[in-house]
Motif scaffolding. Sequence first.
Motif, PDB file in Angstrom:
ATOM      1  N   THR A 199      63.107 -39.403 115.428  1.00  0.00           N
ATOM      2  CA  THR A 199      63.770 -39.058 116.685  1.00  0.00           C
ATOM      3  C   THR A 199      64.571 -40.252 117.189  1.00  0.00           C
ATOM      4  N   THR A 200      65.360 -40.036 118.233  1.00  0.00           N
ATOM      5  CA  THR A 200      66.115 -41.146 118.807  1.00  0.00           C
ATOM      6  C   THR A 200      65.177 -42.189 119.394  1.00  0.00           C
ATOM      7  N   GLY A 201      63.992 -41.783 119.772  1.00  0.00           N
ATOM      8  CA  GLY A 201      63.013 -42.719 120.307  1.00  0.00           C
ATOM      9  C   GLY A 201      62.223 -43.438 119.241  1.00  0.00           C
ATOM     10  N   GLY A 202      62.475 -43.111 117.974  1.00  0.00           N
ATOM     11  CA  GLY A 202      61.809 -43.812 116.880  1.00  0.00           C
ATOM     12  C   GLY A 202      60.521 -43.186 116.396  1.00  0.00           C
ATOM     13  N   ILE A 203      60.187 -42.007 116.888  1.00  0.00           N
ATOM     14  CA  ILE A 203      58.994 -41.324 116.380  1.00  0.00           C
ATOM     15  C   ILE A 203      59.301 -40.781 114.994  1.00  0.00           C
ATOM     16  N   LYS A 204      58.396 -41.026 114.053  1.00  0.00           N
ATOM     17  CA  LYS A 204      58.626 -40.673 112.659  1.00  0.00           C
ATOM     18  C   LYS A 204      57.631 -39.625 112.178  1.00  0.00           C
ATOM     19  N   ASP A 205      58.107 -38.832 111.249  1.00  0.00           N
ATOM     20  CA  ASP A 205      57.286 -37.793 110.631  1.00  0.00           C
ATOM     21  C   ASP A 205      57.524 -37.869 109.137  1.00  0.00           C
ATOM     22  N   TYR A 206      56.460 -37.962 108.351  1.00  0.00           N
ATOM     23  CA  TYR A 206      56.569 -38.075 106.908  1.00  0.00           C
ATOM     24  C   TYR A 206      55.772 -36.987 106.213  1.00  0.00           C
ATOM     25  N   SER A 207      56.284 -36.552 105.076  1.00  0.00           N
ATOM     26  CA  SER A 207      55.488 -35.717 104.188  1.00  0.00           C
ATOM     27  C   SER A 207      54.364 -36.557 103.596  1.00  0.00           C
ATOM     28  N   ASP A 208      53.210 -35.962 103.381  1.00  0.00           N
ATOM     29  CA  ASP A 208      52.091 -36.696 102.803  1.00  0.00           C
ATOM     30  C   ASP A 208      52.450 -37.265 101.432  1.00  0.00           C
ATOM     31  N   SER A 209      53.334 -36.591 100.712  1.00  0.00           N
ATOM     32  CA  SER A 209      53.657 -37.010  99.353  1.00  0.00           C
ATOM     33  C   SER A 209      54.478 -38.302  99.304  1.00  0.00           C
ATOM     34  N   VAL A 210      55.059 -38.713 100.433  1.00  0.00           N
ATOM     35  CA  VAL A 210      55.895 -39.919 100.425  1.00  0.00           C
ATOM     36  C   VAL A 210      55.359 -41.022 101.333  1.00  0.00           C
ATOM     37  N   LYS A 211      54.305 -40.736 102.077  1.00  0.00           N
ATOM     38  CA  LYS A 211      53.750 -41.759 102.974  1.00  0.00           C
ATOM     39  C   LYS A 211      53.357 -43.003 102.194  1.00  0.00           C
ATOM     40  N   GLY A 212      53.745 -44.157 102.734  1.00  0.00           N
ATOM     41  CA  GLY A 212      53.442 -45.420 102.076  1.00  0.00           C
ATOM     42  C   GLY A 212      54.468 -45.837 101.045  1.00  0.00           C
ATOM     43  N   ARG A 213      55.363 -44.922 100.668  1.00  0.00           N
ATOM     44  CA  ARG A 213      56.387 -45.249  99.668  1.00  0.00           C
ATOM     45  C   ARG A 213      57.798 -45.183 100.252  1.00  0.00           C
ATOM     46  N   PHE A 214      58.024 -44.257 101.164  1.00  0.00           N
ATOM     47  CA  PHE A 214      59.333 -44.072 101.779  1.00  0.00           C
ATOM     48  C   PHE A 214      59.288 -44.529 103.226  1.00  0.00           C
ATOM     49  N   THR A 215      60.415 -45.069 103.687  1.00  0.00           N
ATOM     50  CA  THR A 215      60.533 -45.480 105.084  1.00  0.00           C
ATOM     51  C   THR A 215      61.824 -44.932 105.662  1.00  0.00           C
ATOM     52  N   ILE A 216      61.703 -44.238 106.774  1.00  0.00           N
ATOM     53  CA  ILE A 216      62.892 -43.718 107.450  1.00  0.00           C
ATOM     54  C   ILE A 216      63.212 -44.613 108.632  1.00  0.00           C
ATOM     55  N   SER A 217      64.504 -44.820 108.861  1.00  0.00           N
ATOM     56  CA  SER A 217      64.951 -45.616 110.005  1.00  0.00           C
ATOM     57  C   SER A 217      66.307 -45.084 110.454  1.00  0.00           C
ATOM     58  N   ARG A 218      66.744 -45.555 111.596  1.00  0.00           N
ATOM     59  CA  ARG A 218      68.043 -45.087 112.079  1.00  0.00           C
ATOM     60  C   ARG A 218      68.712 -46.144 112.942  1.00  0.00           C
ATOM     61  N   ASP A 219      70.027 -46.000 113.029  1.00  0.00           N
ATOM     62  CA  ASP A 219      70.849 -46.818 113.908  1.00  0.00           C
ATOM     63  C   ASP A 219      71.484 -45.848 114.888  1.00  0.00           C
ATOM     64  N   ASN A 220      70.940 -45.789 116.093  1.00  0.00           N
ATOM     65  CA  ASN A 220      71.418 -44.806 117.068  1.00  0.00           C
ATOM     66  C   ASN A 220      72.879 -45.045 117.451  1.00  0.00           C
ATOM     67  N   ALA A 221      73.266 -46.290 117.520  1.00  0.00           N
ATOM     68  CA  ALA A 221      74.644 -46.598 117.908  1.00  0.00           C
ATOM     69  C   ALA A 221      75.640 -46.086 116.877  1.00  0.00           C
TER      70      ALA A 221
END
Length: 122
Positions: free
Chosen positions: A49-71
């Motif tokens: 989300t824009t507030g930085g709350i993240k949701d991951y599939s169990d199959s990728v937790k610990g291996r994938f990282t999501i991030s964003r640049d709101n600007a």
Amino acid sequence: QVQLVESGGGLVQPGGSLRLSCVASGNINAMGWYRQAPGKERELVAAITTGGIKDYSDSVKGRFTISRDNAENTVYLQMSSLKPEDTAVYYCFADQRPYYCSGHGCPPHDFWGQGTQVTVSS
């Protein structure tokens, strides 16, 4: 209408890394990634989300990282320790609704990218 442009897919060996990027042409709220492998249903990989709350599939937790640049209205997916089962077309999504909801009982996502192929193979 918001356009989503994805980049960063490709061929990588098992255990390797890739980073996907998705740029939105307008202001959006939640963004993230789904993937679809041949013969399988599209599945959520990760969302943020824009507030930085993240949701991951169990199959990728610990291996994938999501991030964003709101600007920059950009979302990234850093994929590490890739496995052959991660092979799929990865699709970026973005929502303008003021809440995040993904999965059964949720409305369809507002916008989708064209998809980028990720192949994990030796």
